[in-house]
Motif scaffolding. Structure first.
Motif, PDB file in Angstrom:
ATOM      1  N   UNK A 161       0.828  -1.206   0.000  1.00  0.00           N
ATOM      2  CA  UNK A 161       0.000   0.000   0.000  1.00  0.00           C
ATOM      3  C   UNK A 161       0.866   1.261   0.000  1.00  0.00           C
ATOM      4  N   UNK A 162       1.947   1.220   0.770  1.00  0.00           N
ATOM      5  CA  UNK A 162       2.862   2.377   0.813  1.00  0.00           C
ATOM      6  C   UNK A 162       3.400   2.662  -0.588  1.00  0.00           C
ATOM      7  N   UNK A 163       3.774   1.605  -1.292  1.00  0.00           N
ATOM      8  CA  UNK A 163       4.301   1.764  -2.653  1.00  0.00           C
ATOM      9  C   UNK A 163       3.247   2.407  -3.552  1.00  0.00           C
ATOM     10  N   UNK A 164       2.007   1.930  -3.417  1.00  0.00           N
ATOM     11  CA  UNK A 164       0.920   2.464  -4.241  1.00  0.00           C
ATOM     12  C   UNK A 164       0.665   3.947  -3.911  1.00  0.00           C
ATOM     13  N   UNK A 165       0.617   4.262  -2.628  1.00  0.00           N
ATOM     14  CA  UNK A 165       0.337   5.646  -2.215  1.00  0.00           C
ATOM     15  C   UNK A 165       1.458   6.578  -2.685  1.00  0.00           C
ATOM     16  N   UNK A 166       2.701   6.133  -2.461  1.00  0.00           N
ATOM     17  CA  UNK A 166       3.847   6.964  -2.861  1.00  0.00           C
ATOM     18  C   UNK A 166       3.829   7.251  -4.356  1.00  0.00           C
ATOM     19  N   UNK A 167       3.585   6.189  -5.143  1.00  0.00           N
ATOM     20  CA  UNK A 167       3.579   6.364  -6.596  1.00  0.00           C
ATOM     21  C   UNK A 167       2.507   7.365  -6.992  1.00  0.00           C
ATOM     22  N   UNK A 168       1.329   7.245  -6.381  1.00  0.00           N
ATOM     23  CA  UNK A 168       0.222   8.147  -6.734  1.00  0.00           C
ATOM     24  C   UNK A 168       0.566   9.589  -6.355  1.00  0.00           C
ATOM     25  N   UNK A 169       1.143   9.773  -5.176  1.00  0.00           N
ATOM     26  CA  UNK A 169       1.453  11.139  -4.722  1.00  0.00           C
ATOM     27  C   UNK A 169       2.534  11.758  -5.606  1.00  0.00           C
ATOM     28  N   UNK A 170       3.541  10.962  -5.924  1.00  0.00           N
ATOM     29  CA  UNK A 170       4.633  11.507  -6.745  1.00  0.00           C
ATOM     30  C   UNK A 170       4.123  11.826  -8.150  1.00  0.00           C
ATOM     31  N   UNK A 171       3.245  10.994  -8.624  1.00  0.00           N
ATOM     32  CA  UNK A 171       2.619  11.244  -9.937  1.00  0.00           C
ATOM     33  C   UNK A 171       1.859  12.572  -9.925  1.00  0.00           C
ATOM     34  N   UNK A 172       1.239  12.864  -8.794  1.00  0.00           N
ATOM     35  CA  UNK A 172       0.512  14.142  -8.677  1.00  0.00           C
ATOM     36  C   UNK A 172       1.465  15.334  -8.660  1.00  0.00           C
ATOM     37  N   UNK A 173       2.748  15.048  -8.328  1.00  0.00           N
ATOM     38  CA  UNK A 173       3.719  16.146  -8.278  1.00  0.00           C
ATOM     39  C   UNK A 173       4.295  16.398  -6.895  1.00  0.00           C
ATOM     40  N   UNK A 174       3.857  15.597  -5.920  1.00  0.00           N
ATOM     41  CA  UNK A 174       4.398  15.762  -4.568  1.00  0.00           C
ATOM     42  C   UNK A 174       5.836  15.259  -4.527  1.00  0.00           C
ATOM     43  N   UNK A 175       6.658  15.970  -3.757  1.00  0.00           N
ATOM     44  CA  UNK A 175       8.014  15.490  -3.538  1.00  0.00           C
ATOM     45  C   UNK A 175       8.050  14.898  -2.121  1.00  0.00           C
ATOM     46  N   UNK A 176       7.907  13.571  -2.052  1.00  0.00           N
ATOM     47  CA  UNK A 176       7.823  12.886  -0.747  1.00  0.00           C
ATOM     48  C   UNK A 176       9.173  12.206  -0.499  1.00  0.00           C
ATOM     49  N   UNK A 177       9.777  12.374   0.683  1.00  0.00           N
ATOM     50  CA  UNK A 177      11.048  11.682   0.948  1.00  0.00           C
ATOM     51  C   UNK A 177      10.867  10.159   0.935  1.00  0.00           C
ATOM     52  N   UNK A 178      11.989   9.457   0.784  1.00  0.00           N
ATOM     53  CA  UNK A 178      11.950   7.997   0.785  1.00  0.00           C
ATOM     54  C   UNK A 178      11.170   7.528   2.017  1.00  0.00           C
ATOM     55  N   UNK A 179      10.126   6.744   1.786  1.00  0.00           N
ATOM     56  CA  UNK A 179       9.259   6.342   2.906  1.00  0.00           C
ATOM     57  C   UNK A 179       9.569   4.895   3.271  1.00  0.00           C
ATOM     58  N   UNK A 180      10.341   4.695   4.343  1.00  0.00           N
ATOM     59  CA  UNK A 180      10.719   3.332   4.739  1.00  0.00           C
ATOM     60  C   UNK A 180       9.963   2.851   5.978  1.00  0.00           C
ATOM     61  N   UNK A 181       9.102   3.694   6.524  1.00  0.00           N
ATOM     62  CA  UNK A 181       8.270   3.254   7.656  1.00  0.00           C
ATOM     63  C   UNK A 181       6.853   2.980   7.183  1.00  0.00           C
ATOM     64  N   UNK A 182       5.888   2.962   8.091  1.00  0.00           N
ATOM     65  CA  UNK A 182       4.493   2.756   7.681  1.00  0.00           C
ATOM     66  C   UNK A 182       3.765   4.103   7.598  1.00  0.00           C
TER      67      UNK A 182
END
Ligand SMILES: Cc1ncc(COP(=O)(O)O)c(C=O)c1O
Length: 360
Positions: free
Chosen positions: A279-300
């Motif tokens: 789910x984290x992978x899916x959320x990150x991909x969607x947010x980055x696709x939107x244009x968000x710059x999210x740091x590497x997310x290694x937690x939950x």
């Protein structure tokens, strides 16, 4: 008139802000980095059985849990100390280690208990700002070490920003800080780390370096946040000192039972961690696709580094029924939850961007 007074530094402490609780229309609680899955039936059954003995004190030495943890990590039982959550263990460690005037170095922003526990122990917190990429600034942390430094706290993955430390980075700290400085590696979210270039084996480091203490918890991957059990691994001499400082019976009987049962049910629990990571992978991909710059997310959890817009973004999530954790002036941390909750997070984040809000 004379009155009972508290220590000045205790009166001045900021209070620990726990993730808010759901109320009214706020139904999705993504504010405390909890595990979205309910406990396994076998864990609930074991705890219910143990509850029939609750007129008895728990095993003060928590021998069963320590034995199970020691076997899991391939260390001796005298290298394991358990406590009332890993926050309780860290409190014990800092109390055993520090006196007035001693310093404790940690990254900031990081786990918000660090400055509070340091001050409660009577020591001085030395927060070192994260890099622009929301990672530990290890060189600045090394430079912040003084003859008064008793401990360096490394949070990996870092709560609330997400990036994890690699072996070379932790080795760099160990090479650079004096031989009498404890290095605590807080790995509350270690089970969620994936695809790291230089993965850290903290337990192996423990064997090499007597200054290393590893902090772990059953609250996150194992889903026992409500029962409160965490532990530290370290050299027997240090662990004996931490043990001596611990509140007697710090881990209650039900928590001891649940921890042992959860370690035995590890395969099932770690499969759930895989689902959270997916789910984290899916959320990150969607947010980055939107244009968000999210740091590497290694937690939950994921980090929106929106700075002063933290309150506005948290309110936008709240309007959609999602409780998140804003950190004023820094950003917003959102826990990965069940898919439906994550879908709302993605939708709200997209609308926020479309409205012209900052992206990082
Ligand atoms: C980095 C970190 N360490 C330790 C803890 C404490 O966890 P617990 O006391 O539930 O074991 C937390 C909880 O959020 C955390 O984020």
């Amino acid at each position: 008139m004379a009155k009972v007074t508290l220590r000045d530094d205790i009166t001045a402490l900021p209070s620990y802000v726990a993730g808010a609780r759901p109320s009214g229309s706020l139904t999705e609680k993504l504010s405390s980095n909890e595990n979205p899955y309910p406990p396994l039936p076998r864990v609930v059954t074991a705890v219910a059985d143990a509850a029939t003995d609750m007129n008895r004190y728990p095993d003060m030495a928590a021998a069963g849990v320590r034995e199970a943890i020691a076997a899991y990590h391939g260390v001796r039982e005298d290298q394991v100390v358990v406590g009332n959550g890993s926050v309780g263990v860290l409190e014990t460690i800092l109390r055993a280690l520090t006196s007035a005037g001693d310093e404790v170095v940690f990254a900031w922003r990081s786990f918000e208990a660090y400055p509070i526990l340091t001050q409660v122990a009577g020591a001085t917190p030395v927060p070192v700002p994260l890099t622009a990429g929301a990672e530990h600034d290890l060189e600045a942390m090394i430079a912040a070490v003084t003859p008064r430094t008793k401990a360096v706290l490394l949070c990996t993955p870092n709560n609330p920003t997400g990036p994890a430390l690699g072996t070379a980075q932790v080795r760099r700290v160990l090479e650079s800080v004096p031989k009498d400085v404890l290095v605590v590696i807080d790995e509350a979210y270690v089970e969620f780390i994936r695809d790291q270039a230089d993965p850290l084996d903290s337990v192996a480091l423990l064997r090499e370096d007597p200054r290393v203490v590893v902090l772990r918890t059953f609250s996150k991957a194992y889903g026992l946040a409500g029962l409160r059990v965490g532990y530290a691994l370290g050299r027997a001499r240090l662990i004996a000192g931490f043990q001596a400082t611990t509140t007697p019976f710090a881990v209650n009987a039900l928590a001891q039972t649940a921890a042992v049962e959860s370690l035995a049910a590890q395969d099932e629990l770690l499969a759930r961690v895989d689902a959270v990571v997916a789910e984290r992978t899916r959320v990150l991909a969607a947010l980055r696709q939107q244009g968000w710059s999210i740091p590497d997310a290694q937690g939950n959890f994921v980090w929106f580094g929106v700075g002063d817009a933290a309150g506005v973004l948290a309110t936008a999530f709240a309007r959609a029924g999602v409780l998140v954790r804003p950190f004023a002036g820094d950003g917003v941390r959102v826990t990965i939850g069940e898919p439906e909750a994550n879908d709302i997070v993605i939708a709200v984040a997209g609308e926020f961007l479309a409205a012209g809000a900052p992206t990082s």
